[in-house]
Scaffold this motif. Structure first.
Motif, PDB file in Angstrom:
ATOM      1  N   GLU A 157       0.861  -1.175   0.000  1.00 17.77           N
ATOM      2  CA  GLU A 157       0.000   0.000   0.000  1.00 17.77           C
ATOM      3  C   GLU A 157       0.909   1.240   0.000  1.00 17.77           C
ATOM      4  OE1 GLU A 157      -3.337   0.153  -0.150  1.00 17.77           O
ATOM      5  OE2 GLU A 157      -3.326  -2.016  -0.418  1.00 17.77           O
ATOM      6  N   VAL A 158       0.335   2.426  -0.127  1.00 18.65           N
ATOM      7  CA  VAL A 158       1.123   3.653  -0.196  1.00 18.65           C
ATOM      8  C   VAL A 158       1.985   3.795   1.067  1.00 18.65           C
ATOM      9  CG1 VAL A 158       1.038   6.175  -0.272  1.00 18.65           C
ATOM     10  CG2 VAL A 158      -0.535   4.817  -1.682  1.00 18.65           C
ATOM     11  N   PHE A 159       3.290   3.853   0.854  1.00 19.73           N
ATOM     12  CA  PHE A 159       4.274   4.039   1.931  1.00 19.73           C
ATOM     13  C   PHE A 159       4.211   2.933   2.981  1.00 19.73           C
ATOM     14  CE2 PHE A 159       4.780   8.968   1.472  1.00 19.73           C
ATOM     15  CZ  PHE A 159       5.311   8.758   0.212  1.00 19.73           C
ATOM     16  N   THR A 160       3.653   1.787   2.628  1.00 24.32           N
ATOM     17  CA  THR A 160       3.522   0.673   3.572  1.00 24.32           C
ATOM     18  C   THR A 160       4.182  -0.545   2.963  1.00 24.32           C
ATOM     19  OG1 THR A 160       1.435   1.527   4.449  1.00 24.32           O
ATOM     20  CG2 THR A 160       1.877  -0.804   4.794  1.00 24.32           C
ATOM     21  N   SER A 161       4.999  -1.227   3.747  1.00 20.11           N
ATOM     22  CA  SER A 161       5.697  -2.409   3.242  1.00 20.11           C
ATOM     23  C   SER A 161       4.732  -3.415   2.616  1.00 20.11           C
ATOM     24  CB  SER A 161       6.420  -3.080   4.405  1.00 20.11           C
ATOM     25  OG  SER A 161       6.765  -4.405   4.047  1.00 20.11           O
ATOM     26  N   PRO A 162       5.180  -4.102   1.567  1.00 17.88           N
ATOM     27  CA  PRO A 162       4.392  -5.239   1.084  1.00 17.88           C
ATOM     28  C   PRO A 162       4.392  -6.348   2.137  1.00 17.88           C
ATOM     29  CG  PRO A 162       6.528  -5.162  -0.001  1.00 17.88           C
ATOM     30  CD  PRO A 162       6.423  -3.923   0.833  1.00 17.88           C
ATOM     31  N   THR A 163       3.539  -7.324   1.953  1.00 15.85           N
ATOM     32  CA  THR A 163       3.360  -8.382   2.950  1.00 15.85           C
ATOM     33  C   THR A 163       4.026  -9.677   2.479  1.00 15.85           C
ATOM     34  OG1 THR A 163       1.191  -8.875   1.997  1.00 15.85           O
ATOM     35  CG2 THR A 163       1.268  -7.347   3.862  1.00 15.85           C
ATOM     36  N   TYR A 173      13.911  -0.339   6.195  1.00 16.74           N
ATOM     37  CA  TYR A 173      12.835   0.200   7.032  1.00 16.74           C
ATOM     38  C   TYR A 173      12.339  -0.968   7.865  1.00 16.74           C
ATOM     39  CZ  TYR A 173      13.116   4.027   3.804  1.00 16.74           C
ATOM     40  OH  TYR A 173      13.610   5.067   3.059  1.00 16.74           O
ATOM     41  N   GLY A 188       9.514  -2.141   8.853  1.00 15.71           N
ATOM     42  CA  GLY A 188       8.447  -2.981   8.303  1.00 15.71           C
ATOM     43  C   GLY A 188       8.925  -3.807   7.119  1.00 15.71           C
ATOM     44  N   ASP A 189       9.643  -3.173   6.207  1.00 20.12           N
ATOM     45  CA  ASP A 189      10.128  -3.893   5.022  1.00 20.12           C
ATOM     46  C   ASP A 189      11.035  -5.051   5.426  1.00 20.12           C
ATOM     47  OD1 ASP A 189       9.449  -1.077   4.208  1.00 20.12           O
ATOM     48  OD2 ASP A 189       9.831  -1.925   2.227  1.00 20.12           O
ATOM     49  N   ASN A 220       8.971  -7.908   7.034  1.00 19.79           N
ATOM     50  CA  ASN A 220       8.105  -8.610   6.080  1.00 19.79           C
ATOM     51  C   ASN A 220       8.922  -9.476   5.123  1.00 19.79           C
ATOM     52  OD1 ASN A 220       5.070  -7.939   6.273  1.00 19.79           O
ATOM     53  ND2 ASN A 220       6.045  -5.960   6.616  1.00 19.79           N
ATOM     54  N   ASP A 223       0.165   5.744   9.428  1.00 23.77           N
ATOM     55  CA  ASP A 223      -0.689   4.730   8.795  1.00 23.77           C
ATOM     56  C   ASP A 223      -1.150   3.625   9.760  1.00 23.77           C
ATOM     57  OD1 ASP A 223       1.648   3.325   9.141  1.00 23.77           O
ATOM     58  OD2 ASP A 223       2.001   2.945   7.007  1.00 23.77           O
ATOM     59  N   VAL A 254      -0.750 -10.857   8.905  1.00 27.97           N
ATOM     60  CA  VAL A 254       0.535 -10.779   8.196  1.00 27.97           C
ATOM     61  C   VAL A 254       0.326 -10.365   6.742  1.00 27.97           C
ATOM     62  CG1 VAL A 254       2.290 -12.270   7.172  1.00 27.97           C
ATOM     63  CG2 VAL A 254       1.882 -12.338   9.628  1.00 27.97           C
ATOM     64  N   SER A 255      -0.751 -10.865   6.132  1.00 26.68           N
ATOM     65  CA  SER A 255      -0.927 -10.633   4.697  1.00 26.68           C
ATOM     66  C   SER A 255      -1.791  -9.415   4.381  1.00 26.68           C
ATOM     67  CB  SER A 255      -1.507 -11.881   4.025  1.00 26.68           C
ATOM     68  OG  SER A 255      -2.766 -12.195   4.569  1.00 26.68           O
ATOM     69  N   GLY A 265       3.441  -2.855   6.685  1.00 25.27           N
ATOM     70  CA  GLY A 265       4.237  -2.101   7.642  1.00 25.27           C
ATOM     71  C   GLY A 265       4.934  -3.015   8.621  1.00 25.27           C
ATOM     72  N   ALA A 266       5.244  -2.477   9.791  1.00 25.41           N
ATOM     73  CA  ALA A 266       5.865  -3.295  10.824  1.00 25.41           C
ATOM     74  C   ALA A 266       4.800  -3.993  11.655  1.00 25.41           C
ATOM     75  CB  ALA A 266       6.739  -2.423  11.723  1.00 25.41           C
ATOM     76  N   PRO A 316       3.772  -7.954  10.472  1.00 29.76           N
ATOM     77  CA  PRO A 316       4.566  -9.084  10.969  1.00 29.76           C
ATOM     78  C   PRO A 316       4.527  -9.202  12.495  1.00 29.76           C
ATOM     79  CG  PRO A 316       5.891  -7.700   9.527  1.00 29.76           C
ATOM     80  CD  PRO A 316       4.555  -7.046   9.638  1.00 29.76           C
ATOM     81  N   TYR A 359      14.152   7.436  14.163  1.00 30.26           N
ATOM     82  CA  TYR A 359      14.838   8.461  13.365  1.00 30.26           C
ATOM     83  C   TYR A 359      14.737   9.826  14.030  1.00 30.26           C
ATOM     84  CZ  TYR A 359      14.257   4.927   9.689  1.00 30.26           C
ATOM     85  OH  TYR A 359      14.257   3.770   8.969  1.00 30.26           O
TER      86      TYR A 359
END
Lengths: 333, 239
Positions: A77-83, A107, A109-110, A113, B48, B94-95, B99-100, B103, B202
């Motif tokens: 999603e926008v600015f959100t890590s893929p799953t 990052y 989240g990235d 995941n 988000d 998870v799916s 983001g963080a 997971p 950060y």
């Protein structure tokens, strides 16, 4: 903030529909879950390169899928890590038997995941390596932070490693090369305006008309400091100064200089920045052997730019020059 | 709830019906506080968290067996094993969350599912160990310690509170209330902390003075459990 969207929640799905239609035959866009593959994947015996990240950085990463670069990209999603289910399906789909390298921007989240995806892929018998890119010198690298962010060097790593996979190099060698590119690259960016995500509809951060955020991240994360808006020359002194001092780059070095637009800055201004960068490096005895100027790792509509330098050797230069045939980068093909 | 049966020790034992009701309650709370969570995240992260958690919990709601969500939930799921239910929740998060948080919350439920296994109902002591396994998973995945200004700051005290309640012979309802109170305290304690994990790190010193959004959603999760398991006496999210 004005946006050309239908419904904000549909942006990524509708973007992918557009990508599929615009690049039919060259790219295959999978929708459940979302991943983009080169049209001829899997390529037998070749190491497969898979990357991904939040949407909003286009052409990164989907625009770099194709011969000579990525085998697949997973848009979140926008600015959100893929799953992880996305990376798992992508890995299974593009593994031609040579194993899979995940190229991941640093990052939290990235990284998590992709790690989960690597665990799941290994359970299914796929050989997976993962390299994390962390080139943003604006962030203090310490045990007490998530570490440096991955920004412009990601584009360079995807191009150079993609060329190496086409030469038939094994997974271990491609991963090693990716580490080399990551280790020899440094970046820093500046924002003149905030970005605005379609869902939020208003700027992520406030920045006065006469201010700039030095060291900004590609999601609108705050940087090192806020300063009064300065000339292109002064901005380059600041960004390039921090980049050159960090590796450090020095007299006699040959570099790839990458001036990257954040999405809302015209190419005209990027060339002004490039001219200043050229002068800055020349004064220090650093030769620009290759360059890339344009908006390749963007932050939606943010105005600003980043400067990335990669210290080149003969091998990296040759792999950079090798043919590439993707929607976002194309030469020699 | 029917009397007797292996593993059933007290009124309010944790079974599939209770877990389903808990998740429904949590999903409603996340939806109601979506903007609040996102605003907390905007201050020190990437704005988000509310949107992502809401998307994930809506997906969880659509995945839960329809019968388990209906009025006759207890009858329908009386003997259902908890492991597969919790693992489905974990994989769905998870799916869908990304983001963080994806997971991390996904791992929480996946590890709880592994620990619960085939058991259909858990005593307070068993529930404490299942939750402990989930929290340990979160720590492994995120590599966060207490005091890093993360969801772990809300979750670690929960493990202690549940174990203490179980050792003291508390009913599940009282244990769940103690757990929610512990989470609330841990969440509030994140306010002055300087973040050492995630995007908030950060900011360095600038992250102090803000309540951690992940700790806040974790408190919501435990607060929902306390309400569903009959503890009453809600704590408040901000003060």
């Amino acid at each position: 903030m004005k946006k050309l969207v239908n419904r904000p929640e549909d942006v990524v799905r509708e973007e992918l529909t557009g990508i599929a239609l615009a690049h039919a035959g060259r790219l295959v866009v999978h929708t459940d879950p979302h991943w983009i593959a080169r049209g001829d994947a899997p390529v037998p015996d070749k190491v497969a390169l898979v990357s991904g990240g939040g949407s909003g950085h286009e052409p990164l990463h989907g625009g770099f899928v194709g011969p000579g670069m990525l085998d697949a990209a997973c848009p979140g999603e926008v600015f959100t890590s893929p799953t992880p289910d996305q990376m798992l399906e992508a890995a299974k789909g593009v593994d031609g038997g040579g194993g899979v390298l995940f190229i991941v921007k640093n990052y939290t989240g990235d990284v998590m995941n992709f790690e989960m995806a690597a665990d799941l892929a290994r359970e299914e018998g796929i050989t997976v390596e993962q390299v994390v890119i962390a080139d943003d010198v604006a962030v203090e690298d310490s045990l007490y932070t998530a570490g440096r962010r991955g920004v412009g060097a990601t584009v360079l790593a995807e191009k150079i490693c993609g060329a190496a996979t086409e030469e038939g190099r094994p997974l271990e060698a491609v991963a090693g090369l990716c580490h080399t590119v990551a280790d020899q690259s440094r970046s820093m960016g500046v924002a003149l305006t905030s970005c605005t995500t379609p869902m939020a509809g208003r700027p992520t951060f406030e920045l006065g008309d006469d201010e700039m955020e030095v060291g900004v991240g590609i999601h609108g994360e705050p940087g090192r400091e806020r300063r009064p808006l300065a000339s292109a020359r002064d901005v380059v002194e600041t960004l390039a100064g921090a980049v050159v001092g960090d590796l450090p780059f020095g007299d006699g070095d040959r570099v790839l200089a990458f001036v990257n637009g954040m999405g809302g800055t015209p190419l005209m201004e990027l060339y002004v920045v490039y001219a200043e960068l050229h002068r800055f490096l020349q004064e220090r005895g650093i030769t620009i052997a290759r360059n890339l100027v344009g908006s390749y790792a963007t932050s939606l509509d943010m105005a600003g730019c980043s400067i990335t330098l990669l210290k080149l050797d003969e091998e990296l230069t040759r792999l950079w020059d090798a043919p590439v045939d993707t929607p976002g980068l194309r030469w020699g093909a | 709830m029917s009397a007797g049966g292996a593993g059933r020790t007290s009124e309010g034992a944790v079974d599939a019906a209770a877990v389903t009701a808990w998740l429904r309650e949590f999903a409603a709370d996340v939806a109601a506080r979506r903007d609040e969570l996102t605003e907390l995240d905007a201050a020190i992260g990437d704005a988000d968290h509310g949107v992502n958690m809401d998307r994930g919990m809506q997906a969880v709601m659509s995945k839960l067996p329809a019968a388990a969500i209906g009025a006759d939930a207890r009858a329908a799921s009386e003997e259902a094993p908890l492991g597969p239910l919790l693992k489905t929740v974990g994989m769905t998060l998870v799916s869908t969350v990304g983001g963080a948080a994806g997971p991390l919350y996904g791992t929480l439920f996946l590890e709880m599912g592994k620990a619960a296994g085939d058991r259909a109902a858990l005593t307070t002591a068993e529930w404490a160990e299942v939750v402990a396994a989930g929290v340990a998973g979160v720590q492994r995945r995120g590599k966060a310690e207490a005091g890093d200004k993360t969801m772990v700051d809300a979750l670690l005290p929960v493990v202690g509170a549940l174990r203490a309640a179980a050792q003291g012979g508390a009913e599940t309802s009282a244990a769940a209330r103690a757990a929610a109170n512990a989470a609330a305290q841990g969440m509030r304690a994140t306010v002055p902390l300087v973040a050492r994990k995630g995007r908030a790190s950060y900011l360095g010193e600038r992250s102090a003075g803000h309540q951690d959004p992940g700790a806040t959603s974790s408190w919501l999760l435990l607060e929902a459990a306390a309400r569903v398991l009959g503890g009453g006496g809600a704590t408040t999210g901000t003060d």
